[in-house]
Enzyme design. Structure first.
Site, PDB file in Angstrom:
ATOM      1  N   LYS A  92      -8.898   4.720  -2.598  1.00  0.00           N
ATOM      2  CA  LYS A  92      -8.405   4.716  -3.975  1.00  0.00           C
ATOM      3  C   LYS A  92      -8.983   3.505  -4.672  1.00  0.00           C
ATOM      4  O   LYS A  92      -9.281   2.484  -4.036  1.00  0.00           O
ATOM      5  CB  LYS A  92      -6.878   4.621  -4.000  1.00  0.00           C
ATOM      6  CG  LYS A  92      -6.272   5.218  -5.250  1.00  0.00           C
ATOM      7  CD  LYS A  92      -6.175   6.719  -5.116  1.00  0.00           C
ATOM      8  CE  LYS A  92      -5.565   7.388  -6.299  1.00  0.00           C
ATOM      9  NZ  LYS A  92      -5.376   8.826  -6.045  1.00  0.00           N
TER      10      LYS A  92
ATOM     11  N   GLY B 256      -0.345  14.758 -18.676  1.00  0.00           N
ATOM     12  CA  GLY B 256      -1.780  14.484 -18.624  1.00  0.00           C
ATOM     13  C   GLY B 256      -2.477  15.635 -17.923  1.00  0.00           C
ATOM     14  O   GLY B 256      -2.065  16.794 -18.039  1.00  0.00           O
ATOM     15  N   ASN B 257      -3.505  15.316 -17.152  1.00  0.00           N
ATOM     16  CA  ASN B 257      -4.258  16.369 -16.478  1.00  0.00           C
ATOM     17  C   ASN B 257      -3.344  17.232 -15.611  1.00  0.00           C
ATOM     18  O   ASN B 257      -3.330  18.458 -15.725  1.00  0.00           O
ATOM     19  CB  ASN B 257      -5.371  15.742 -15.629  1.00  0.00           C
ATOM     20  CG  ASN B 257      -6.097  16.800 -14.824  1.00  0.00           C
ATOM     21  OD1 ASN B 257      -5.640  17.204 -13.765  1.00  0.00           O
ATOM     22  ND2 ASN B 257      -7.204  17.298 -15.341  1.00  0.00           N
TER      23      ASN B 257
ATOM     24  N   GLY C  31       0.167  17.194 -15.335  1.00  0.00           N
ATOM     25  CA  GLY C  31       1.389  17.680 -15.974  1.00  0.00           C
ATOM     26  C   GLY C  31       1.142  18.812 -16.962  1.00  0.00           C
ATOM     27  O   GLY C  31       1.896  19.796 -16.988  1.00  0.00           O
ATOM     28  N   TYR C  32       0.094  18.706 -17.763  1.00  0.00           N
ATOM     29  CA  TYR C  32      -0.182  19.770 -18.736  1.00  0.00           C
ATOM     30  C   TYR C  32      -0.478  21.095 -18.022  1.00  0.00           C
ATOM     31  O   TYR C  32       0.095  22.134 -18.349  1.00  0.00           O
ATOM     32  CB  TYR C  32      -1.366  19.384 -19.646  1.00  0.00           C
ATOM     33  CG  TYR C  32      -1.912  20.579 -20.395  1.00  0.00           C
ATOM     34  CD1 TYR C  32      -1.141  21.210 -21.364  1.00  0.00           C
ATOM     35  CD2 TYR C  32      -3.175  21.106 -20.102  1.00  0.00           C
ATOM     36  CE1 TYR C  32      -1.610  22.344 -22.029  1.00  0.00           C
ATOM     37  CE2 TYR C  32      -3.653  22.221 -20.756  1.00  0.00           C
ATOM     38  CZ  TYR C  32      -2.865  22.849 -21.718  1.00  0.00           C
ATOM     39  OH  TYR C  32      -3.327  23.972 -22.357  1.00  0.00           O
TER      40      TYR C  32
ATOM     41  N   GLY D 102       5.433  13.856 -17.290  1.00  0.00           N
ATOM     42  CA  GLY D 102       4.002  13.520 -17.403  1.00  0.00           C
ATOM     43  C   GLY D 102       3.287  14.708 -18.022  1.00  0.00           C
ATOM     44  O   GLY D 102       3.537  15.871 -17.643  1.00  0.00           O
TER      45      GLY D 102
END
Ligand code: NAD
Length: 428
Positions: free
Chosen positions: A105, A232-233, A235-236, A230
């Protein structure tokens, strides 16, 4: 006092499993520490002409099973222990999904929300310049994570190409499709998460009907309710696919500025339009404002944390009323909270099982890059479904046969594979 350090949470999980796996103290010790890490200072020229120096990290936790793999975060509250914990989770994730990869990471302490596109590009290039000798297709392959995206990956790949003198698509994944990216990478994490929920539903006596794959058109709407933290990528797409794949009703959504709630259901496409215009889901017409904390405590069938770590703790775990907790985010639940949730009969789909779709399709992107091939989305999704289902089945079989919680079963399978690879290499 509850421990909120993600690396400590991971270490406690390793201790829990080490007795069952009969790990020797030296093997356990090796699993509790990252093997390599790099700390970098990144001088970046800002738009006003000043130089700002950012701190960044890249942690390769364990590469016994193959080159290390993991995302890059740009976040103001980033810490080295969060990155170490996330790199460990990546190691278990790749092992659990049987990918020939280790775990890594990276992160940069910065606030991309207040930076211009030019500043973000210079920061992305500076980070790649600083880590380029530490990574590479056979060493460590980064990808997007919180507040990074395909554009950031494209700048980084281009910087790597400028430094080495050749274009190597396989050095980074999550790239735009025009630059060696894979079809289906954009919603892979969320799609994989819904496949895991589908499998959980089958084993739990089905709270809801979920179709195998395919279009939204014929999906009947069920009464199953979902809350997603959330937007974002992950969550959407989690919210979008809730309706499209499962016919579920999304009643609550949120982002860093707050949450919105409508028991009749929210349309994720329309909420995204609103977010694009205003910068947030808050203020969306036809929904009431609630807090991110209230969202987590709603009485829904499925709760999907898809933002940051440590949001479900001993403080709020007693108030969680969902039937299934599907961890699309990494590390959303602390060790202490997990015990409380389990006592209350909540079915937890642990992060590195639930959100493995992202790294699975990143791996498919690498395979396509190495073979100079391009697969259609249908092929990517078919393979994703197979791999997610296999991992869920392996974990659930261990839960049934050994009477252990889901996370412990997932850890046991993953750790055993990592240890076997370390033994075969002659490390232990
Ligand atoms: P992202 O940057 O695209 O989105 C993050 C979202 O979280 C944003 O909507 C942001 O507003 C929201 N957020 C930030 N702080 C918040 C807070 N305090 N409360 C509520 N919402 C908040 O990031 P992403 O890629 O969607 O990642 C989300 C989670 O999923 C992370 O835990 C990440 O590690 C994990 N994950 C991502 C991928 C991937 O493929 N992107 C794969 C596996 C796991």
């Amino acid at each position: 006092m509850e421990e909120m350090n993600l690396l400590e949470t991971v270490r406690k999980q390793i201790c829990t499993c080490s007795v069952d796996l009969r790990l020797t103290p030296n093997v356990e010790e090796l699993l509790k520490k990252p093997m390599h890490e790099l700390h970098v200072s990144l001088p970046v020229r800002m738009d006003d002409g000043t130089i700002q120096t950012f701190q960044g990290f890249r942690v390769q936790y364990n590469n016994a099973r193959g080159p290390a793999k993991g995302g890059i975060r740009f976040h103001p509250d980033e810490t080295i222990n969060t990155i170490r914990g996330l790199a460990a989770i990546m190691t278990w994730k790749c092992a659990l999904h049987d990918l020939p990869l280790g775990g890594a990471k990276g992160g940069v302490i910065c606030n991309p929300k207040v930076m211009s596109q030019g500043e973000l590009e210079r920061l992305s290039r500076a980070y790649m310049k600083a880590i380029c000798r530490f990574i590479g297709p056979g060493r460590d392959i980064p990808a997007p994570d919180v507040y990074t995206n395909p554009q950031v990956m494209a700048w980084m790949m281009d910087e790597y190409a400028s430094i080495t003198g050749y274009t190597e698509f396989g050095v980074i994944t999550g790239k735009p499709v025009t630059l060696g990216g894979s079809e289906g990478r954009d919603d892979a994490t969320a799609r994989g998460g819904w496949i895991a929920i589908r499998e959980a539903g089958k084993h739990l006596g089905v709270y809801f009907a979920i179709r195998e794959t395919a279009s939204a058109m014929e999906m009947p709407v069920t009464n199953t309710t979902v809350a997603v933290q959330g937007f974002g990528n992950v969550g959407y797409h989690a919210a979008r696919l809730a309706g499209e794949l499962a016919g579920c009703r999304v009643v609550a959504l949120s982002d860093s500025r707050g949450a919105i709630y409508n028991p009749e259901g929210l349309d994720p496409h329309s909420v995204m339009e609103h977010k694009k215009k205003t910068g947030s889901v808050t203020g969306y017409p036809g929904a009431s404002a609630i807090t991110n904390e209230e969202l987590l405590e709603l009485e829904v069938d499925i709760l999907i944390p898809a933002a940051l770590e440590n949001v479900i703790t001993a403080k709020n775990a007693h108030h969680i009323r969902a039937k299934i907790l599907a961890e699309f985010a990494n590390g959303p639940t602390t060790r202490e909270a997990e015990d409380i949730l389990s006592e209350n009969g909540i079915h937890i789909i642990p992060d590195f099982l639930c959100n493995g779709g992202g790294v699975i399709v990143s791996y498919y992107e690498m395979v396509q890059n190495f073979t100079m091939d391009h697969w259609p989305a249908t092929e990517v999704r078919r393979r994703l479904d197979e791999r997610m289902t296999a991992a869920y089945t392996a974990v659930y079989t261990m839960v049934r046969t050994h009477g252990v919680p889901m996370r412990q079963a997932a850890y046991t399978i993953a750790l055993e594979r990592v240890v076997r690879a370390m033994e075969d290499r002659g490390w232990v």
